[in-house]
Design an enzyme around this catalytic site. Structure first.
Site, PDB file in Angstrom:
ATOM      1  N   ILE A  98       0.834  -1.203   0.000  1.00  0.00           N
ATOM      2  CA  ILE A  98       0.000   0.000   0.000  1.00  0.00           C
ATOM      3  C   ILE A  98       0.868   1.252   0.000  1.00  0.00           C
ATOM      4  CG2 ILE A  98      -1.782   1.275   1.251  1.00  0.00           C
ATOM      5  CD1 ILE A  98      -2.786  -1.450   2.291  1.00  0.00           C
ATOM      6  N   ASP A 156      15.194   1.352  10.385  1.00  0.00           N
ATOM      7  CA  ASP A 156      14.104   0.877  11.234  1.00  0.00           C
ATOM      8  C   ASP A 156      13.302   2.027  11.827  1.00  0.00           C
ATOM      9  OD1 ASP A 156      14.518  -1.895  10.992  1.00  0.00           O
ATOM     10  OD2 ASP A 156      16.176  -1.807  12.427  1.00  0.00           O
ATOM     11  N   SER A 208       1.359  -6.990   9.993  1.00  0.00           N
ATOM     12  CA  SER A 208      -0.084  -7.007   9.753  1.00  0.00           C
ATOM     13  C   SER A 208      -0.689  -8.399   9.540  1.00  0.00           C
ATOM     14  CB  SER A 208      -0.407  -6.130   8.535  1.00  0.00           C
ATOM     15  OG  SER A 208       0.265  -6.612   7.384  1.00  0.00           O
ATOM     16  N   TYR A 234      -2.880  -7.954  16.576  1.00  0.00           N
ATOM     17  CA  TYR A 234      -2.738  -7.008  15.463  1.00  0.00           C
ATOM     18  C   TYR A 234      -3.767  -5.893  15.574  1.00  0.00           C
ATOM     19  CZ  TYR A 234      -3.367  -5.046  10.813  1.00  0.00           C
ATOM     20  OH  TYR A 234      -3.534  -4.177   9.755  1.00  0.00           O
ATOM     21  N   LEU A 281      -7.021 -13.055  -0.653  1.00  0.00           N
ATOM     22  CA  LEU A 281      -7.764 -13.938  -1.545  1.00  0.00           C
ATOM     23  C   LEU A 281      -7.464 -13.691  -3.021  1.00  0.00           C
ATOM     24  CD1 LEU A 281      -9.877 -16.131  -2.026  1.00  0.00           C
ATOM     25  CD2 LEU A 281     -11.645 -14.355  -1.876  1.00  0.00           C
ATOM     26  N   ASP A 293     -14.565 -16.365  11.693  1.00  0.00           N
ATOM     27  CA  ASP A 293     -14.856 -15.665  10.439  1.00  0.00           C
ATOM     28  C   ASP A 293     -16.314 -15.204  10.416  1.00  0.00           C
ATOM     29  OD1 ASP A 293     -12.458 -15.591   9.147  1.00  0.00           O
ATOM     30  OD2 ASP A 293     -12.822 -17.316   7.859  1.00  0.00           O
TER      31      ASP A 293
END
Length: 325
Positions: A11, A49, A75, A139, A188, A284
């Site tokens: 991203i 870093d 992530s 996370y 996915l 889920d």
């Protein structure tokens, strides 16, 4: 000049590619998950870093930085459960170091890349910014901690910030020069496309008995360039003094099922997928879709890419990337 932390990642690199059309940019990335060849040649790149105070102080002393955009987080949900220290150390502790150096250098504009994981498993199908945040993994908790820290820093130190919570980023840049490549890959759309390219034997669909129109989970997918444009709109709102703080969801507002994703990939590529139907995974939810009405109302942003456009862009990049880096 704008500092983009994590600008060599998926991203971050797409944001940089759009941002350099308007601003001077310096990128800080340790290349642990990012790739140097994704960085636009027009930017200044520093390998280092996020938690290295000396590196940060040198950066802020050398360049006239007026705002920071932060993408440098770990992530992976599963990894965060197995190794929470890594997530609290990098996502929280290192971000605190960044914020401390920023404030000491009197830089008070901050764009934070957050996540839908802050909501956990909401009790609504359409998630707004008012939906209760209840993350269920380290996370998501690490991201929500920073959101809370930003509010405290706004009140105490005058830090201006915008939090952008987004859902499933997908697609590749229209130039076909950069795209999505994680190791391991957990998303996915690239998983399906890799299978269609012969790089995977099969695709697993986890659950076909959900209370949705085709029995598979529905998720919100948004083109990565749409995300980049939302970040730039948010940045300009801070720099122009239109906002001092805000939190926005970024999504398409409707969602697509796992089956729809696979079907669209097959239609775009002309290749039939090898699908294995598996049991549900624990935790889920059936439907996770974001309302982006707030950012449309306040900044005029909305997603511009439909699912087929998203997959077409990803397919062009995956097909043409003969050497995966």
């Amino acid at each position: 000049m704008i500092l983009v932390v994590g600008g060599a990642g998926y991203i971050g690199s797409h944001l940089v590619k759009e941002l350099v059309e308007e601003k001077e940019v310096v990128v800080l990335d340790n290349l642990s998950t990012g790739h140097e060849n994704l960085i636009d040649e027009r930017v200044r790149f520093v390998q280092g870093d996020l938690g290295n105070r000396e590196t940060l102080e040198q950066l802020f002393s050398k360049y006239p930085i007026e705002a920071v955009m932060h993408f440098a987080a770990n992530s992976l949900v599963g990894e965060s459960v197995q190794n929470p220290y890594k997530y609290y150390d990098n996502n929280v502790s290192n971000t605190l170091t960044l914020l401390d150096v920023m404030l000491k250098k009197d830089v008070k504009n901050f764009i934070f890349s957050s996540t839908a994981a802050t909501y956990g498993i909401p009790d609504t199908d359409l998630i707004t910014e008012e939906t209760v945040t209840n993350p269920i993994n380290p996370y998501g908790r690490s991201k929500l901690m920073i959101e809370q820290i930003l509010e405290d820093f706004h009140q105490a130190y005058g830090l201006n910030y915008i939090v952008l919570r987004y859902f499933n980023a997908a697609g590749a840049h229209i130039s076909e020069e950069i795209g999505e490549n994680h190791d391991p890959e957990t998303h996915l759309i690239p998983i399906v496309l890799e299978q269609l390219l012969g790089k995977r034997e099969s695709i697993s669909v986890f659950g076909t008995d959900y209370d949705t129109h085709d029995g598979t989970c529905i998720r919100d997918y948004i083109h990565v360039t749409d995300l980049a444009n939302a970040h730039i709109l948010s940045l300009n709102a801070l720099l122009e003094g239109k906002l001092q703080k805000a939190t926005y969801n970024l999504g398409n507002g409707k969602g697509y099922s796992v089956k729809e994703i696979i079907d669209t990939c097959e239609r775009v590529t002309g290749i039939e997928a090898n699908v294995i139907l598996s049991d549900r995974r624990p935790g889920d939810p059936a439907i996770l879709v974001a309302s982006s009405e707030k950012i449309y109302r306040e900044l005029g942003w909305k997603a511009g890419y439909e699912l087929e456009n998203i997959i077409e862009s990803a397919w062009k990049w995956h097909r043409n990337s003969t050497v995966m880096v």
